[in-house]
Design an enzyme around this catalytic site. Structure first.
Site, short mmCIF file in Angstrom:
data_model
loop_
_atom_site.label_atom_id
_atom_site.label_comp_id
_atom_site.label_asym_id
_atom_site.label_seq_id
_atom_site.Cartn_x
_atom_site.Cartn_y
_atom_site.Cartn_z
N GLN A 46 0.71 -1.19 -0.04
CA GLN A 46 -0.17 0.06 -0.04
C GLN A 46 0.76 1.10 -0.07
OE1 GLN A 46 -2.59 -1.75 3.41
NE2 GLN A 46 -4.04 -0.39 1.99
N HIS A 66 -1.35 -5.26 -12.93
CA HIS A 66 -0.74 -5.23 -14.05
C HIS A 66 -1.60 -6.00 -15.23
CE1 HIS A 66 3.63 -4.36 -12.12
NE2 HIS A 66 2.66 -3.50 -11.96
N ASP A 79 2.59 0.51 -7.80
CA ASP A 79 3.79 0.41 -8.51
C ASP A 79 4.67 1.55 -7.91
OD1 ASP A 79 2.81 -1.63 -10.20
OD2 ASP A 79 3.23 -0.21 -12.02
N ARG A 104 3.50 0.35 12.75
CA ARG A 104 3.19 -1.00 12.41
C ARG A 104 3.43 -0.93 10.86
NH1 ARG A 104 -2.02 -3.61 10.87
NH2 ARG A 104 -1.44 -5.70 10.52
N HIS A 149 1.04 -9.09 4.90
CA HIS A 149 0.03 -8.17 4.76
C HIS A 149 -0.50 -8.35 3.15
CE1 HIS A 149 -2.08 -4.62 6.49
NE2 HIS A 149 -2.75 -4.86 5.51
N ASN A 193 -1.78 -10.42 8.72
CA ASN A 193 -2.72 -9.62 8.72
C ASN A 193 -4.18 -9.97 8.27
OD1 ASN A 193 -3.69 -6.55 9.16
ND2 ASN A 193 -4.19 -6.76 7.12
N GLU A 194 -5.17 -10.11 9.12
CA GLU A 194 -6.61 -10.33 8.41
C GLU A 194 -6.78 -11.54 7.63
OE1 GLU A 194 -8.38 -6.95 7.03
OE2 GLU A 194 -7.94 -5.69 8.88
N ASN A 334 -8.18 -5.78 14.43
CA ASN A 334 -8.47 -4.68 13.39
C ASN A 334 -9.90 -4.46 13.47
OD1 ASN A 334 -5.61 -4.87 12.88
ND2 ASN A 334 -5.97 -5.51 10.67
N TYR A 336 -13.19 -1.91 12.23
CA TYR A 336 -13.73 -0.71 11.80
C TYR A 336 -15.32 -0.38 11.76
CZ TYR A 336 -9.16 -0.43 9.41
OH TYR A 336 -7.84 -0.43 9.00
N GLU A 405 -5.44 -1.86 13.96
CA GLU A 405 -5.89 -1.02 13.11
C GLU A 405 -7.17 -0.66 13.53
OE1 GLU A 405 -6.36 -2.39 8.87
OE2 GLU A 405 -4.44 -3.35 8.88
C1 BGC Z 1 -6.37 -3.71 6.10
C2 BGC Z 1 -5.89 -2.51 5.30
C3 BGC Z 1 -6.81 -1.83 4.68
C4 BGC Z 1 -7.91 -1.00 5.72
C5 BGC Z 1 -8.98 -0.35 5.05
C6 BGC Z 1 -7.75 -3.40 6.53
O1 BGC Z 1 -8.70 -4.46 6.19
O2 BGC Z 1 -5.80 -4.44 6.91
O3 BGC Z 1 -4.91 -2.78 4.35
O4 BGC Z 1 -6.30 -0.79 3.96
O5 BGC Z 1 -8.39 -2.34 6.47
O6 BGC Z 1 -9.76 -1.05 4.43
#
Ligand code: BGC
Length: 513
Positions: A46, A66, A79, A104, A149, A193-194, A334, A336, A405
């Site tokens: 990222q 690509h 890229d 991190r 990741h 990660n996830e 993580n 959200y 996260e």
């Molecule tokens: C991921 C990140 C992503 C973020 C927001 C997580 O699922 O680990 O790579 O950018 O959420 O979507």
């Protein structure tokens, strides 16, 4: 119609009750516990760019973007991304501006091992990470390193990737190389990660690389192999490196809160959570280990009904159950957002063939009036964070949780006054403190993200940064948003104060950083 109305009123009432579990006042200074740590997070693909620089080979995101550029919303790729491969000193300067305790970031497998295997170590790749780590340590910023990741070597994908059981050894070898080269300075390790996004989105829903859509099968093979690979890496560290280096190793699990639509959906919501994140948490953090019982039962029953000779969910051997059980020094979380879930009989009787969501037998949604970020799936629901932390505390005997996260996206052109992001951070930190007050053992918090970056299939259209990145400038100039100033003050004061209004005219580095 009447029934719908009554239902709606009931739902709204239940939210009033729910949100009461989290304090509603916008209060003055509220302290974080002694020793609580703050960081920010990014991931190699990222931000790094340098996709083929100095010996790096192709990973599944290079290959996907690509070969199928417009699978990404703005037809972009990583890229160059934020060019952190060249701009890492500026990244560390931003960490100092914020006063971070830790940062991190993740390692790119193909930058370190271009053949995917340990037969050839790319010195330029090792050097890049040494430079980054040393620059951080110079200013007392602790590195927290994720091994994986999402950027699997393309070559390994061509051999089945996470669905091939040999990936366990491939990953373990890569992990050992990383521990050997960086373990003297890195004390916080995250294996994966996830897992849900790697397995379900990568192999079931085709919404992440390698964009394979074999739902009901492939994501379960992936889950098993990924968990064993994680555990193997954990035990390598434990046996060969821990005594020497004294670090910790964990895993970052993505978990949203899953709220039952009505009381009669309580079991459905629980079952859904057992698939969505219990699938990865139960094998590691429960007392018994293994996949959650409800997952094993449902998939076995469905498989039998569908005419399979065995469950589509692979089994762990008793040795594997033991290997995986307890293989994490902390619960990396993580988080959200939140979803409402109800039992969906249509999904249960779905005849179109096996699928992950048919196996779960529930449907989820988010009410439209919940405040929404630029990412459509990301609604602000702080009480969900509180409930999730409480569930982790009670289900897994109160593990040490590191929030690896949490964050909020805005759109291109939204500018520096990111008040929605600021409010999101404050409300989620407040909800986290509520859970801590009730005994949750949360010891660190990581904001996603230090800066805008390549947001996977959304490209550069959903921006999560405390710092804005100018993608039109060669240096990818980074500029602090208001949220950066607010986060800085939270870290400096070790308090959450709703009334704090920053002076956003100039960002400085405080003494001691
Ligand atoms: C991921 C990140 C992503 C973020 C927001 C997580 O699922 O680990 O790579 O950018 O959420 O979507």
């Amino acid at each position: 119609m009447l029934l719908k109305l009554v239902l709606l009123i009931c739902i709204s009432l239940s939210f009033v009750v729910q949100s009461k579990t989290v304090r509603e006042t916008k209060h003055g200074p509220r302290p974080f516990p002694e020793g609580f740590l703050f960081g920010t997070s990014t991931a190699s693909y990222q931000v790094e760019g340098g996709w083929n620089a100095e010996g790096k080979s192709e990973n599944i995101w290079d290959y996907l973007t690509h070969n199928n550029p417009c699978i990404v919303r703005d037809c972009s790729n990583g890229d160059i991304a934020n060019d952190s491969y060249n701009q890492y000193k500026r990244d560390v300067e931003m960490m100092r501006e914020l006063g971070l305790d830790f940062y991190r970031f993740s390692l790119s497998w193909t930058r370190i091992l271009p053949t995917s295997f340990p037969d050839k170590i790319n010195e330029a790749g090792i050097q890049y990470y040494n430079n980054l780590i040393d620059e951080m340590l110079k200013y007392n910023i602790e590195p927290m390193v994720t091994l994986y990741h999402w950027d699997l070597p393309q070559k390994l994908q061509e051999m089945g990737g996470w669905t091939n059981p040999h990936v366990v050894d491939w990953f373990a070898d890569y992990a050992r190389i990383a521990f050997e080269h960086f373990g003297d300075r890195v004390k916080y390790w995250i294996t994966m990660n996830e897992p849900r996004e790697v397995c379900y989105q990568g192999y079931g829903a085709a919404t992440m690389a390698p964009a394979i859509s074999i739902s009901g099968f492939a994501e379960y093979l992936c889950a098993k192999n990924l968990l064993v690979a994680h555990a193997k890496a954990y035990h390598i560290y434990d046996k060969e490196f821990r005594q020497k280096y004294g670090g910790v190793v964990g895993i970052s699990i993505s978990a949203g809160w899953i709220e039952p639509e009505t009381e009669k959906d309580t079991q459905a919501a629980f079952e859904s959570s057992q698939f969505e994140w219990g699938q990865y948490a139960h094998p590691i953090f429960s007392e018994t280990g293994d996949f959650p019982p409800v997952m094993k039962e449902r998939i076995a029953a469905k498989s039998a009904k569908q005419g399979f000779f065995r469950s589509r969910l692979p089994e762990f051997t008793p040795e594997e159950v033991e290997l995986v059980r307890g293989s994490s020094d902390f619960f990396g979380l993580n988080h959200y957002s939140t979803n409402i879930v109800y039992r969906d009989e249509t999904a249960e009787d779905y005849n179109a063939g096996p699928s992950y969501y048919d196996d779960i037998g529930t449907t989820g949604y988010q009410p439209e009036d919940w405040p929404t970020a630029a990412s459509p799936w990301l609604k602000k629901v702080p009480w969900g964070f509180y409930k999730l932390l409480t569930a982790i505390r009670t289900q897994y005997n109160n593990p040490n949780v590191i929030i690896t996260e949490n964050g909020y996206s805005t759109s291109v052109g939204d500018g520096y006054e990111d008040n929605d992001r600021v409010e999101y951070y404050k409300d989620y930190l407040d909800a986290m403190l509520d859970a801590i007050d009730e005994g949750s053992n949360v010891t660190a918090y990581t904001a996603w993200s230090l800066m805008d970056n390549f947001e996977w299939m959304a490209g550069y259209t959903e921006l999560f940064g405390l710092y804005e990145v100018d993608y039109n400038s060669p240096q990818r100039t980074r500029t602090p948003r208001k949220s950066a100033f607010v986060y800085k003050e939270i870290i400096r004061s070790r308090q959450l104060d709703y009334h704090y209004e920053p002076d956003t005219t100039v960002m400085t580095i405080d003494e001691g950083h």
